[in-house]
Design an enzyme around this catalytic site. Structure first.
Site, PDB file in Angstrom:
ATOM      1  CG  ASP A 201     -16.367 -16.611  19.123  1.00  0.00           C
ATOM      2  OD1 ASP A 201     -15.400 -15.930  19.513  1.00  0.00           O
ATOM      3  OD2 ASP A 201     -16.717 -16.678  17.937  1.00  0.00           O
TER       4      ASP A 201
ATOM      5  CB  CYS B 104      -0.911  -0.007   1.227  1.00  0.00           C
ATOM      6  SG  CYS B 104      -2.044   1.388   1.321  1.00  0.00           S
TER       7      CYS B 104
ATOM      8  CB  CYS C 295      -2.008  -2.595   7.684  1.00  0.00           C
ATOM      9  SG  CYS C 295      -3.368  -3.163   6.635  1.00  0.00           S
TER      10      CYS C 295
ATOM     11  CB  CYS D  45     -10.230 -12.012  18.721  1.00  0.00           C
ATOM     12  SG  CYS D  45     -11.236 -10.992  19.807  1.00  0.00           S
TER      13      CYS D  45
ATOM     14  CD  GLU E 176     -25.143 -12.577  20.720  1.00  0.00           C
ATOM     15  OE1 GLU E 176     -25.027 -11.388  21.060  1.00  0.00           O
ATOM     16  OE2 GLU E 176     -24.164 -13.358  20.609  1.00  0.00           O
TER      17      GLU E 176
END
Length: 476
Positions: free
Chosen positions: A404, A90, A99, A431, A352
């Protein structure tokens, strides 16, 4: 590593402690990458974090924030290039905050992420020699993102801009294409900005809390190619938006819907609670792991579905599902993992807290003809102890509980409930390695569970983020 004066351009003290001061320049060899994306080096036994660094680099670094045992530095000069330092794809990679690792060869990115997971589980989780599998690479290190959400602004010349914020600032870096997003979205990014310009629509100013359009969001079905466009506005009405939306639908054959999200609040949250479909349909359809999914602008869905499929298959293979299992998917979202797994088990139950996600999950279950799965609205803390009231046969416990959670990890009460229920296997998808390690320590210290499998996966190439799944097995 020694201090240097860089040809007297930067102040350097005569003794070690004088070198360890704000403004001093030192030489640092970069050994690893941190979870924030910075390079990690050492100077006289103390850690130095340096942005835009690559493992194997030898750098001249100015110390900008100094603590007794660590410091943050600014890269002044690359004295010796790492073989893993590459030219970014990029042209604005040195400015854009989207990024962190475009200068890092992909193989080195993978190794760094593998290290992050292994180190977190060992250091925070207290698990020596954790059973970490080789990280699953992304099939596409570039062009993998199925969703892009761009802040909007105006330049000093009044031009409409869209892009990402500069690193550590709220200055927008204007872009017309992005190498990590699906390339089929690039034409829309450049052309929709021009249409907004020509329409004369006002752009939101967050400092003054004035103006209208705040964000442009684009989503695409990686397998179907269907695209959904959403504008986020501080006002419910945008002049002639219906006319413009119809023009977009006519211009872009793969565009299936245009939506307007209303967010009037002074907030960092991108989306407000109200979304209306302006033209076309309010959702797009994609295929994931053998199921069809309807996805909306406010739907959470994995941005790298190809790698997510690889991780799901790794989970299913490790569980060795026989079709007799009862599975509970906590924090199930729209059922991204629940629905494919429901095809392989006897019963699946999704939990959920987001009612909109539950409604979509239920619709997707109907869409795929899955009758052995049910979805229930409420917090995991509240619902997990009440599984019999949610359809689990009396006297039975789930064979598998899938977790999760958000980046902050599980509430302590959820972990305590799991220890009481004691399902045969717990699958924990995370994550954030640090919170995964923290929660695994609690579960393993109970004496009931043993960590049998740990699989990192690269959902976010060119960034420092890493996904991982841990499988715990009940002892005895």
């Amino acid at each position: 590593m020694s201090a240097t004066n860089g040809q007297n351009k930067y102040p350097v003290g005569d003794r070690q402690d004088e070198n360890w001061q704000q403004g001093c320049a030192i030489e640092v060899a970069i050994e690893d990458l941190s979870d924030t994306g910075d390079g990690v080096g050492r100077y006289e036994g103390r850690v130095v974090f340096v942005p835009d660094a690559v493992p194997g680099d030898r750098l001249l670094v100015r110390l900008v924030r100094v603590k007794p045992q660590y410091a943050n530095g600014k890269l002044l000069e690359v004295l010796e290039r790492s073989p893993n330092r590459i030219r970014p794809h990029c042209i604005v990679a040195d400015k854009c905050g989207g990024c962190q690792w475009q200068s890092v060869a992909y193989s080195a990115q993978l190794q760094a992420k593998q290290n992050l997971v292994t180190q977190a589980i060992a250091r925070i989780g207290g698990i020596e020699n954790p059973p970490v599998e080789t990280i699953l690479p992304s099939p596409s290190p570039f062009g993998y993102r199925n969703k892009a959400t761009y802040p909007l602004s105006r330049s000093s010349l009044g031009k409409v801009q869209a892009g990402y914020y500069e690193k550590n600032s709220h200055h927008l870096v204007n872009i017309n294409q992005c190498p990590v997003q699906d390339p089929r979205l690039n034409p829309l990014l450049a052309e929709v900005k021009q249409d907004i310009q020509e329409r004369g629509w006002s752009i939101y100013n967050e400092t003054e809390h004035r103006g209208n359009l705040r964000h442009l969001a684009l989503q695409i079905g990686r397998r179907t190619g269907q695209i959904l466009l959403t504008l986020v506005s501080a006002n419910r009405k945008v002049m002639d938006i219906e006319t413009q939306a119809e023009e977009w639908l006519s211009r872009y054959p793969d565009l299936v819907g245009v939506c307007l999200n209303y967010n009037p609040d002074r907030t960092n949250a991108i989306l407000g609670e109200e979304t209306r479909c302006v033209a076309g349909q309010p959702y797009f359809v994609d295929e994931f792991a053998g199921v069809q999914l309807q996805l909306r602008s406010d739907t959470f869905f994995q941005v790298n579905p190809e790698t997510a499929e690889l991780l799901l298959e790794s989970i299913a293979s490790r569980l060795d599902l026989q079709g007799t299992e009862r599975l509970v998917d906590a924090y199930c979202g729209i059922g991204t993992f629940t629905l494919p797994l429901a095809k392989r088990v006897k019963q699946a139950i999704g939990l959920e807290i987001n009612p909109a996600a539950i409604a979509i999950a239920q619709e997707n279950a109907r869409l795929n003809g899955l009758t052995n799965v049910s979805f229930h609205e409420g917090s995991v803390e509240k619902l997990l102890p009440q599984l019999e009231s949610l359809g689990l046969p009396e006297g039975e416990k789930p064979n598998i509980v899938l977790l999760d959670p958000p980046r902050k990890g599980c509430d302590r009460s959820v972990l305590e409930t799991l220890i009481q229920i004691a399902p045969q296997q717990i699958v924990y998808i995370s994550c954030k390695p640090a919170t995964l390690a923290r929660d695994l320590k609690i579960l393993c210290d109970s004496g009931i569970y043993r960590l049998s499998f740990l699989q990192p996966a690269d959902f976010f190439p060119q960034t420092s983020h890493v996904e991982a799944v841990a499988i715990l097995v009940a002892e005895g």
